[in-house]
Design a protein around this motif. Structure first.
Motif, short mmCIF file in Angstrom:
data_model
loop_
_atom_site.label_atom_id
_atom_site.label_comp_id
_atom_site.label_asym_id
_atom_site.label_seq_id
_atom_site.Cartn_x
_atom_site.Cartn_y
_atom_site.Cartn_z
N LEU A 63 -3.54 4.36 -2.01
CA LEU A 63 -4.88 4.77 -1.14
C LEU A 63 -4.62 6.59 -1.02
CD1 LEU A 63 -4.08 2.31 1.67
CD2 LEU A 63 -5.50 2.24 0.09
N LEU A 70 -4.07 7.94 7.39
CA LEU A 70 -4.31 7.15 6.76
C LEU A 70 -3.02 6.00 6.97
CD1 LEU A 70 -5.90 5.73 4.42
CD2 LEU A 70 -4.98 7.49 2.46
N LEU A 71 -1.64 6.65 7.06
CA LEU A 71 -0.88 5.76 6.96
C LEU A 71 -0.86 4.44 8.48
CD1 LEU A 71 2.36 7.89 6.66
CD2 LEU A 71 1.97 5.54 5.36
N VAL A 95 3.80 -1.03 3.98
CA VAL A 95 2.96 0.20 3.49
C VAL A 95 3.99 1.31 3.91
CG1 VAL A 95 1.02 1.76 4.67
CG2 VAL A 95 0.97 -0.75 5.23
N PRO A 106 5.18 5.89 2.34
CA PRO A 106 4.11 7.28 1.78
C PRO A 106 4.46 7.31 0.31
CG PRO A 106 5.60 8.20 4.08
CD PRO A 106 5.64 6.24 3.52
N ALA A 130 -5.46 9.72 0.57
CA ALA A 130 -5.83 10.82 2.27
C ALA A 130 -6.91 11.95 1.66
CB ALA A 130 -4.81 11.53 2.26
N GLY A 175 -3.23 11.84 6.23
CA GLY A 175 -2.22 11.19 5.19
C GLY A 175 -1.05 10.65 6.51
N ALA A 188 -3.67 1.78 7.36
CA ALA A 188 -3.10 0.89 6.87
C ALA A 188 -1.94 -0.10 6.99
CB ALA A 188 -2.47 1.63 5.23
N ALA A 231 1.03 -1.09 -0.06
CA ALA A 231 -0.16 -0.21 0.05
C ALA A 231 0.64 0.78 0.02
CB ALA A 231 -0.52 0.11 1.05
N TYR A 232 0.72 2.23 -0.76
CA TYR A 232 1.47 3.44 -0.94
C TYR A 232 0.14 4.42 -0.88
CZ TYR A 232 5.33 1.95 -3.57
OH TYR A 232 6.51 2.17 -4.28
N VAL A 233 0.48 5.65 0.50
CA VAL A 233 -0.42 6.05 0.53
C VAL A 233 0.05 7.98 0.22
CG1 VAL A 233 -1.51 7.81 3.13
CG2 VAL A 233 -0.91 5.59 2.95
#
Length: 185
Positions: free
Chosen positions: A52, A18-19, A30, A32, A54, A15, A22, A5-7
């Motif tokens: 993902l 969400l990190l 996971v 950024p 934010a 942000g 995740a 997963a990349y935020v």
């Protein structure tokens, strides 16, 4: 889960939240979002990469990343699930995300169970994508709020319809790739 997963979004506020969310969902990793080159390299190691996004006040600030993913020449990257986490069910934000080719828009509350259910919809089942010169993403023609001009080539009416399956073990499988052009009159 054999997915990464990349935020995408600010590294504070939504942000950061969400990190944290995740990291508790069972992804293989996971981080950024940094660069497309890094994401393309990750797709070689992980069959599916989720992006993902934010919540942000300026939805247009997400367009460059969304378009870079959607119009990438790397199949595993271009068919990656794009998910926007909206703090409010704003019609403008939802419509904007739909027109950028997002797979899903999730509104609050962002519970672990709810987010995992929505992510599960993105793997292991047939999904239909639509491509024109200006749009690549889920086929939403005929849905309210979708800019039909982006979803059909204005000059030619040509488009592509692709049916795919995302697999956490095999990556992206294209089941059908149909090209359509209007018949001559």
């Amino acid at each position: 889960m054999r997915a990464y997963a990349y935020v995408v979004g600010p590294e504070n506020g939504p942000g950061t939240a969400l990190l944290d969310l995740a990291r508790g969902l069972g992804f293989a990793g996971v981080s950024p979002f940094s660069t497309m080159a890094q994401a393309e390299q990750q797709t070689r190691a992980t069959p599916v990469c989720f992006f993902l996004f934010a919540a942000t006040e300026n939805l247009e600030s997400l367009r460059s990343v969304a378009e870079a993913v959607r119009f990438s020449s790397a199949r595993r990257l271009r068919f990656s699930p794009l998910m926007y986490f909206a703090e409010s069910p704003s019609v403008e934000a939802i419509t904007g995300c739909l027109n950028m080719g997002f797979d899903d828009i999730i509104t609050m509350p962002f519970t672990r169970k709810r987010v995992l259910e929505r992510m599960a919809r993105q793997v292991g089942q047939n999904l239909v994508y639509h491509e024109t010169p200006n749009y690549f993403g889920p086929d939403r023609r005929g849905h309210a709020g979708v800019d039909q001009r982006r979803n059909n080539s204005p000059s030619t009416g040509q488009f592509r319809r692709l049916e795919i399956v995302r697999s956490l073990t095999n990556g992206i499988n294209v089941l059908r790739d149909d090209h359509f052009a209007p018949e001559a009159v």
